[in-house]
Scaffold this motif. Structure first.
Motif, PDB file in Angstrom:
ATOM      1  N   ILE A 123       0.810  -1.226   0.000  1.00  0.00           N
ATOM      2  CA  ILE A 123       0.000   0.000   0.000  1.00  0.00           C
ATOM      3  C   ILE A 123       0.840   1.271   0.000  1.00  0.00           C
ATOM      4  N   GLY A 124       2.156   1.123   0.086  1.00  0.00           N
ATOM      5  CA  GLY A 124       3.025   2.288   0.043  1.00  0.00           C
ATOM      6  C   GLY A 124       3.385   2.808   1.422  1.00  0.00           C
ATOM      7  N   PRO A 125       4.525   3.504   1.536  1.00  0.00           N
ATOM      8  CA  PRO A 125       4.994   3.980   2.844  1.00  0.00           C
ATOM      9  C   PRO A 125       4.087   5.024   3.486  1.00  0.00           C
ATOM     10  N   GLY A 126       3.490   5.907   2.682  1.00  0.00           N
ATOM     11  CA  GLY A 126       2.636   6.939   3.257  1.00  0.00           C
ATOM     12  C   GLY A 126       1.403   6.365   3.929  1.00  0.00           C
ATOM     13  N   ALA A 127       0.704   5.477   3.236  1.00  0.00           N
ATOM     14  CA  ALA A 127      -0.494   4.853   3.799  1.00  0.00           C
ATOM     15  C   ALA A 127      -0.136   3.977   4.990  1.00  0.00           C
ATOM     16  N   THR A 128       1.028   3.331   4.926  1.00  0.00           N
ATOM     17  CA  THR A 128       1.459   2.490   6.049  1.00  0.00           C
ATOM     18  C   THR A 128       1.718   3.347   7.285  1.00  0.00           C
ATOM     19  N   THR A 129       2.386   4.473   7.102  1.00  0.00           N
ATOM     20  CA  THR A 129       2.659   5.372   8.221  1.00  0.00           C
ATOM     21  C   THR A 129       1.361   5.865   8.853  1.00  0.00           C
ATOM     22  N   ARG A 130       0.396   6.230   8.021  1.00  0.00           N
ATOM     23  CA  ARG A 130      -0.878   6.717   8.547  1.00  0.00           C
ATOM     24  C   ARG A 130      -1.661   5.585   9.227  1.00  0.00           C
ATOM     25  N   THR A 131      -1.540   4.364   8.687  1.00  0.00           N
ATOM     26  CA  THR A 131      -2.193   3.220   9.328  1.00  0.00           C
ATOM     27  C   THR A 131      -1.649   3.014  10.737  1.00  0.00           C
ATOM     28  N   LEU A 132      -0.330   3.040  10.868  1.00  0.00           N
ATOM     29  CA  LEU A 132       0.294   2.832  12.175  1.00  0.00           C
ATOM     30  C   LEU A 132      -0.056   3.966  13.135  1.00  0.00           C
ATOM     31  N   ARG A 133      -0.162   5.175  12.623  1.00  0.00           N
ATOM     32  CA  ARG A 133      -0.538   6.307  13.477  1.00  0.00           C
ATOM     33  C   ARG A 133      -1.971   6.131  13.998  1.00  0.00           C
ATOM     34  N   ALA A 134      -2.866   5.719  13.100  1.00  0.00           N
ATOM     35  CA  ALA A 134      -4.256   5.503  13.513  1.00  0.00           C
ATOM     36  C   ALA A 134      -4.353   4.372  14.524  1.00  0.00           C
ATOM     37  N   LEU A 135      -3.640   3.268  14.268  1.00  0.00           N
ATOM     38  CA  LEU A 135      -3.656   2.134  15.198  1.00  0.00           C
ATOM     39  C   LEU A 135      -3.124   2.544  16.566  1.00  0.00           C
ATOM     40  N   GLY A 136      -2.077   3.365  16.567  1.00  0.00           N
ATOM     41  CA  GLY A 136      -1.508   3.816  17.835  1.00  0.00           C
ATOM     42  C   GLY A 136      -2.497   4.638  18.639  1.00  0.00           C
ATOM     43  N   THR A 137      -3.218   5.531  17.953  1.00  0.00           N
ATOM     44  CA  THR A 137      -4.228   6.347  18.648  1.00  0.00           C
ATOM     45  C   THR A 137      -5.347   5.460  19.182  1.00  0.00           C
ATOM     46  N   MET A 138      -5.789   4.510  18.377  1.00  0.00           N
ATOM     47  CA  MET A 138      -6.861   3.619  18.817  1.00  0.00           C
ATOM     48  C   MET A 138      -6.456   2.818  20.047  1.00  0.00           C
ATOM     49  N   GLU A 139      -5.239   2.308  20.045  1.00  0.00           N
ATOM     50  CA  GLU A 139      -4.771   1.522  21.188  1.00  0.00           C
ATOM     51  C   GLU A 139      -4.688   2.381  22.449  1.00  0.00           C
ATOM     52  N   SER A 140      -4.206   3.623  22.313  1.00  0.00           N
ATOM     53  CA  SER A 140      -4.079   4.482  23.491  1.00  0.00           C
ATOM     54  C   SER A 140      -5.452   4.897  24.010  1.00  0.00           C
ATOM     55  N   GLU A 141      -6.397   5.185  23.112  1.00  0.00           N
ATOM     56  CA  GLU A 141      -7.758   5.544  23.535  1.00  0.00           C
ATOM     57  C   GLU A 141      -8.455   4.347  24.182  1.00  0.00           C
ATOM     58  N   HIS A 142      -8.236   3.189  23.605  1.00  0.00           N
ATOM     59  CA  HIS A 142      -8.802   1.960  24.170  1.00  0.00           C
ATOM     60  C   HIS A 142      -8.302   1.764  25.599  1.00  0.00           C
ATOM     61  N   ALA A 143      -6.997   1.884  25.793  1.00  0.00           N
ATOM     62  CA  ALA A 143      -6.419   1.691  27.126  1.00  0.00           C
ATOM     63  C   ALA A 143      -6.930   2.749  28.104  1.00  0.00           C
ATOM     64  N   ARG A 144      -7.089   3.984  27.636  1.00  0.00           N
ATOM     65  CA  ARG A 144      -7.551   5.069  28.508  1.00  0.00           C
ATOM     66  C   ARG A 144      -8.963   4.777  29.024  1.00  0.00           C
ATOM     67  N   VAL A 145      -9.848   4.359  28.124  1.00  0.00           N
ATOM     68  CA  VAL A 145     -11.239   4.123  28.512  1.00  0.00           C
ATOM     69  C   VAL A 145     -11.383   2.834  29.314  1.00  0.00           C
ATOM     70  N   ALA A 146     -10.645   1.797  28.925  1.00  0.00           N
ATOM     71  CA  ALA A 146     -10.746   0.520  29.635  1.00  0.00           C
ATOM     72  C   ALA A 146     -10.237   0.630  31.064  1.00  0.00           C
ATOM     73  N   ALA A 147      -9.172   1.416  31.255  1.00  0.00           N
ATOM     74  CA  ALA A 147      -8.610   1.649  32.587  1.00  0.00           C
ATOM     75  C   ALA A 147      -8.350   0.353  33.349  1.00  0.00           C
ATOM     76  N   GLY A 148      -7.923  -0.668  32.626  1.00  0.00           N
ATOM     77  CA  GLY A 148      -7.570  -1.932  33.266  1.00  0.00           C
ATOM     78  C   GLY A 148      -8.744  -2.817  33.634  1.00  0.00           C
ATOM     79  N   GLU A 149      -9.967  -2.402  33.314  1.00  0.00           N
ATOM     80  CA  GLU A 149     -11.157  -3.178  33.673  1.00  0.00           C
ATOM     81  C   GLU A 149     -11.409  -4.271  32.631  1.00  0.00           C
ATOM     82  N   PRO A 150     -11.698  -5.504  33.045  1.00  0.00           N
ATOM     83  CA  PRO A 150     -12.041  -6.558  32.075  1.00  0.00           C
ATOM     84  C   PRO A 150     -13.237  -6.126  31.225  1.00  0.00           C
ATOM     85  N   HIS A 151     -13.156  -6.376  29.909  1.00  0.00           N
ATOM     86  CA  HIS A 151     -14.219  -5.937  29.013  1.00  0.00           C
ATOM     87  C   HIS A 151     -14.122  -6.687  27.691  1.00  0.00           C
ATOM     88  N   TRP A 152     -15.213  -6.669  26.939  1.00  0.00           N
ATOM     89  CA  TRP A 152     -15.198  -7.109  25.549  1.00  0.00           C
ATOM     90  C   TRP A 152     -14.991  -5.882  24.668  1.00  0.00           C
TER      91      TRP A 152
END
Length: 206
Positions: free
Chosen positions: A98-127
């Motif tokens: 998909i090219g380096p530009g799209a890959t970089t943006r994919t990784l940036r989006a994934l990183g934000t999603m993971e950090s937001e997920h962790a922030r909201v989950a706050a260590g609580e078991p969840h689906w």
């Protein structure tokens, strides 16, 4: 009919998700060219679906013609599919596909999603509802709602919350009708990027 996605369904499930998310604002930011976005999503979702197979929490639904038409991929409490699993599933070749530009943006989006997920989950078991996609010709028939509701019945039986992300504003009402509430809103990629909403559904008795 609902069924567990297995190795034989990877290609069909990935194709359904790619078509379902072709107009998603997040993916439009990752790959602005609509023609290239088709190939980008096909490559991305093949790896995503394959990486989630060991979890055995990705479900699909058939349409009236008995074709795979909807996919819901979940993470169970204590489980996740992260960057390492994606790389092992074949996404290490993503820059070449998909090219380096799209890959970089994919990784940036994934990183934000993971950090937001962790922030909201706050260590609580969840689906966590990682992806819900319905093939465009099958949309509007309630397949996605029934597919998600079937899993939510199991989530409620466990008494734990459920989380999800969406970058389509029109999805907020759909998920709200299933009991999810918006808890976070962030901008990914600056002014030219997209908005990511995180939603949470409280566990029974909480």
């Amino acid at each position: 009919m609902f069924f567990l996605v297995g190795p034989a369904h990877v290609s069909s499930a990935a194709s359904v998700l790619a078509r379902a998310f072709i107009d998603d604002p997040g993916y439009a930011w990752i790959e602005p060219d609509p023609t290239r976005r088709v190939a980008c999503l096909a490559a991305l979702y093949e790896g995503v679906v394959r990486s989630a197979l060991p979890l055995e929490t990705t479900w699909a639904a058939e349409d009236a013609e008995r074709s795979l038409a909807a996919v819901a991929a979940w993470w169970a409490p204590g489980e996740s599919v992260g960057l390492w699993q994606y790389l092992r599933a074949g996404l290490a070749t993503l820059p070449f596909r998909i090219g380096p530009g799209a890959t970089t943006r994919t990784l940036r989006a994934l990183g934000t999603m993971e950090s937001e997920h962790a922030r909201v989950a706050a260590g609580e078991p969840h689906w966590f509802l990682d992806h819900l996609g319905v093939d465009p010709p099958a949309q509007g028939r309630g397949l996605g709602r029934r597919l998600v509701s079937a899993q939510l019945a199991k989530v409620d039986a466990e008494g734990v919350p459920a989380l999800l992300h969406t970058s389509k504003e029109r999805n907020l009402g759909f998920y709200a009708s299933l009991g999810f509430q918006q808890v976070r809103e962030v901008k990914v990629g600056g002014a030219a990027g997209f908005t990511l909403w995180t939603m949470r559904r409280a566990g029974i008795g909480r």
